[in-house]
Design a protein around this motif. Structure first.
Motif, PDB file in Angstrom:
ATOM      1  N   GLU A 155     -10.138  12.794  10.903  1.00  0.00           N
ATOM      2  CA  GLU A 155     -10.491  14.202  11.072  1.00  0.00           C
ATOM      3  C   GLU A 155     -10.536  14.941   9.742  1.00  0.00           C
ATOM      4  O   GLU A 155     -11.246  15.919   9.592  1.00  0.00           O
ATOM      5  N   LEU A 156      -9.756  14.473   8.758  1.00  0.00           N
ATOM      6  CA  LEU A 156      -9.681  15.125   7.454  1.00  0.00           C
ATOM      7  C   LEU A 156     -10.017  14.124   6.357  1.00  0.00           C
ATOM      8  O   LEU A 156      -9.675  12.941   6.454  1.00  0.00           O
ATOM      9  N   ALA A 157     -10.651  14.610   5.300  1.00  0.00           N
ATOM     10  CA  ALA A 157     -11.061  13.728   4.209  1.00  0.00           C
ATOM     11  C   ALA A 157      -9.881  13.092   3.494  1.00  0.00           C
ATOM     12  O   ALA A 157     -10.034  12.055   2.842  1.00  0.00           O
ATOM     13  N   GLN A 158      -8.692  13.686   3.620  1.00  0.00           N
ATOM     14  CA  GLN A 158      -7.515  13.114   2.964  1.00  0.00           C
ATOM     15  C   GLN A 158      -7.202  11.718   3.476  1.00  0.00           C
ATOM     16  O   GLN A 158      -6.548  10.931   2.789  1.00  0.00           O
ATOM     17  N   GLY A 159      -7.675  11.395   4.661  1.00  0.00           N
ATOM     18  CA  GLY A 159      -7.454  10.054   5.183  1.00  0.00           C
ATOM     19  C   GLY A 159      -8.113   8.982   4.341  1.00  0.00           C
ATOM     20  O   GLY A 159      -7.648   7.830   4.317  1.00  0.00           O
ATOM     21  N   PHE A 160      -9.153   9.337   3.615  1.00  0.00           N
ATOM     22  CA  PHE A 160      -9.829   8.360   2.766  1.00  0.00           C
ATOM     23  C   PHE A 160      -9.083   8.147   1.448  1.00  0.00           C
ATOM     24  O   PHE A 160      -9.254   7.113   0.807  1.00  0.00           O
ATOM     25  N   THR A 161      -8.281   9.125   1.041  1.00  0.00           N
ATOM     26  CA  THR A 161      -7.469   8.943  -0.159  1.00  0.00           C
ATOM     27  C   THR A 161      -6.517   7.778   0.027  1.00  0.00           C
ATOM     28  O   THR A 161      -6.338   6.935  -0.866  1.00  0.00           O
ATOM     29  N   VAL A 162      -5.911   7.708   1.198  1.00  0.00           N
ATOM     30  CA  VAL A 162      -5.015   6.597   1.510  1.00  0.00           C
ATOM     31  C   VAL A 162      -5.788   5.284   1.513  1.00  0.00           C
ATOM     32  O   VAL A 162      -5.329   4.269   0.970  1.00  0.00           O
ATOM     33  N   LEU A 163      -6.971   5.303   2.106  1.00  0.00           N
ATOM     34  CA  LEU A 163      -7.789   4.090   2.182  1.00  0.00           C
ATOM     35  C   LEU A 163      -8.091   3.531   0.797  1.00  0.00           C
ATOM     36  O   LEU A 163      -7.921   2.333   0.545  1.00  0.00           O
ATOM     37  N   PHE A 164      -8.532   4.392  -0.110  1.00  0.00           N
ATOM     38  CA  PHE A 164      -8.950   3.904  -1.423  1.00  0.00           C
ATOM     39  C   PHE A 164      -7.758   3.552  -2.314  1.00  0.00           C
ATOM     40  O   PHE A 164      -7.783   2.548  -3.020  1.00  0.00           O
ATOM     41  N   ARG A 165      -6.709   4.372  -2.265  1.00  0.00           N
ATOM     42  CA  ARG A 165      -5.575   4.126  -3.159  1.00  0.00           C
ATOM     43  C   ARG A 165      -4.714   2.959  -2.715  1.00  0.00           C
ATOM     44  O   ARG A 165      -4.212   2.199  -3.554  1.00  0.00           O
ATOM     45  N   LEU A 166      -4.520   2.808  -1.426  1.00  0.00           N
ATOM     46  CA  LEU A 166      -3.583   1.807  -0.928  1.00  0.00           C
ATOM     47  C   LEU A 166      -4.248   0.521  -0.442  1.00  0.00           C
ATOM     48  O   LEU A 166      -3.565  -0.475  -0.214  1.00  0.00           O
ATOM     49  N   ILE A 167      -5.566   0.552  -0.261  1.00  0.00           N
ATOM     50  CA  ILE A 167      -6.243  -0.650   0.225  1.00  0.00           C
ATOM     51  C   ILE A 167      -7.339  -1.109  -0.739  1.00  0.00           C
ATOM     52  O   ILE A 167      -7.298  -2.229  -1.247  1.00  0.00           O
ATOM     53  N   VAL A 168      -8.316  -0.254  -1.006  1.00  0.00           N
ATOM     54  CA  VAL A 168      -9.481  -0.692  -1.784  1.00  0.00           C
ATOM     55  C   VAL A 168      -9.095  -1.090  -3.210  1.00  0.00           C
ATOM     56  O   VAL A 168      -9.488  -2.158  -3.702  1.00  0.00           O
ATOM     57  N   ILE A 169      -8.313  -0.258  -3.889  1.00  0.00           N
ATOM     58  CA  ILE A 169      -7.944  -0.570  -5.276  1.00  0.00           C
ATOM     59  C   ILE A 169      -7.066  -1.818  -5.362  1.00  0.00           C
ATOM     60  O   ILE A 169      -7.355  -2.733  -6.149  1.00  0.00           O
ATOM     61  N   PRO A 170      -5.987  -1.928  -4.560  1.00  0.00           N
ATOM     62  CA  PRO A 170      -5.204  -3.173  -4.624  1.00  0.00           C
ATOM     63  C   PRO A 170      -6.005  -4.412  -4.258  1.00  0.00           C
ATOM     64  O   PRO A 170      -5.841  -5.473  -4.869  1.00  0.00           O
ATOM     65  N   VAL A 171      -6.873  -4.298  -3.254  1.00  0.00           N
ATOM     66  CA  VAL A 171      -7.702  -5.440  -2.872  1.00  0.00           C
ATOM     67  C   VAL A 171      -8.605  -5.857  -4.033  1.00  0.00           C
ATOM     68  O   VAL A 171      -8.800  -7.050  -4.302  1.00  0.00           O
ATOM     69  N   THR A 172      -9.153  -4.876  -4.747  1.00  0.00           N
ATOM     70  CA  THR A 172     -10.005  -5.181  -5.893  1.00  0.00           C
ATOM     71  C   THR A 172      -9.251  -5.948  -6.970  1.00  0.00           C
ATOM     72  O   THR A 172      -9.778  -6.891  -7.577  1.00  0.00           O
ATOM     73  N   LEU A 173      -8.005  -5.569  -7.198  1.00  0.00           N
ATOM     74  CA  LEU A 173      -7.234  -6.150  -8.292  1.00  0.00           C
ATOM     75  C   LEU A 173      -6.605  -7.498  -7.955  1.00  0.00           C
ATOM     76  O   LEU A 173      -6.408  -8.329  -8.851  1.00  0.00           O
ATOM     77  N   PHE A 174      -6.281  -7.720  -6.678  1.00  0.00           N
ATOM     78  CA  PHE A 174      -5.461  -8.883  -6.332  1.00  0.00           C
ATOM     79  C   PHE A 174      -6.139  -9.816  -5.324  1.00  0.00           C
ATOM     80  O   PHE A 174      -5.473 -10.416  -4.492  1.00  0.00           O
TER      81      PHE A 174
END
Length: 259
Positions: A169-188
């Motif tokens: 419902e709020l765009a802040q939900g994507f902050t969690v997605l990118f910081r906690l999932i997309v970035i770590p997945v990219t690195l590891f």
């Protein structure tokens, strides 16, 4: 009448062919800069380091990295294209409501969005390959198989993130997605170094990452290092994620647009 999903794809294509410059940096230029910085620049620094040849299977770091960057670029673009734009279609621009005011069903909107992002990933990936080949990142026709693996990985991520975005419902939900999932997945996920170099306790987290499966498939294709059972396992994992994401997206789009 053409299928509703094809009409949705046509809608996105009409916008893209007029505004493609707005996404050229993130979808094409950024992965090319990564290739030059890490593959050419960093690769030259580690070329003579002990153990590098063993880690890359005897090929240069640039050749080893290129198929992984194809997969990374697909995953990152898929996550972005299926997050904020989907929420915008529901909440800000409400284009999905306009589409379903006619004969197009919510499920067809979901299918059309996923199909469009997949087509876009194939196009931008092909441009990346065209740039990487003259730089020495592609050593044979197997890079086309790597492109197919990257597109499949991106499609799976697209479907899953689209389903997630349909509930946000709020765009802040994507902050969690990118910081906690997309970035770590990219690195590891074995992009910049083999996952075998991670601590043993962390490796299972890499093994459940769609990017790791896509990277392994892409490298196997690009370097012609196929092993039947592992390849089938990677394909089955990505296909299962794609099917799950498509099914959830259709259901959640129908639920949200019925409000």
């Amino acid at each position: 009448m053409r299928g509703g999903s094809l009409l949705v794809v046509e809608h996105f294509w009409t916008w893209y062919r007029r505004n493609w410059r707005a996404t050229a940096v993130s979808s094409v230029l950024q992965p090319v800069l990564f290739l030059v910085a890490f593959g050419v620049g960093f690769g030259a620094l580690v070329a003579d380091r002990p153990g590098v040849g063993a880690a890359t299977g005897g090929v240069s770091y640039l050749v080893w990295l290129t198929p992984a960057l194809l997969a990374v670029s697909a995953v990152q673009s898929a996550a972005f294209e299926s997050s904020y734009p989907v929420l915008s279609g529901f909440k800000w621009q409400r284009t999905y409501h306009a589409m379903t005011a006619g004969p197009i069903t919510p499920a067809q909107v979901a299918f059309g969005h996923i199909a469009w992002v997949t087509l876009k990933l194939a196009f931008t990936g092909a441009v990346f390959v065209a740039v990487a080949a003259p730089l020495g990142g592609a050593v044979g026709p197997g890079i086309l198989g790597a492109l197919a693996a990257a597109v499949l990985t991106g499609a799976a991520v697209t479907a899953l993130v689209t389903a997630y975005a349909a509930k946000v419902e709020l765009a802040q939900g994507f902050t969690v997605l990118f910081r906690l999932i997309v970035i770590p997945v990219t690195l590891f996920s074995g992009t910049f170094f083999p996952v075998e170099q991670l601590p043993a306790i962390v490796r299972p987290l890499a093994w459940i990452s769609p990017l790791w499966h896509g990277t392994e498939l892409a490298r196997a294709a690009a370097l012609d290092r196929w092993a039947l059972l592992p390849a089938l396992g990677h394909l089955a994992f990505l296909a299962a994620l794609l099917a799950l994401g498509v099914g959830l997206s259709a259901r959640l789009f129908t639920r949200r647009l019925a409000r």
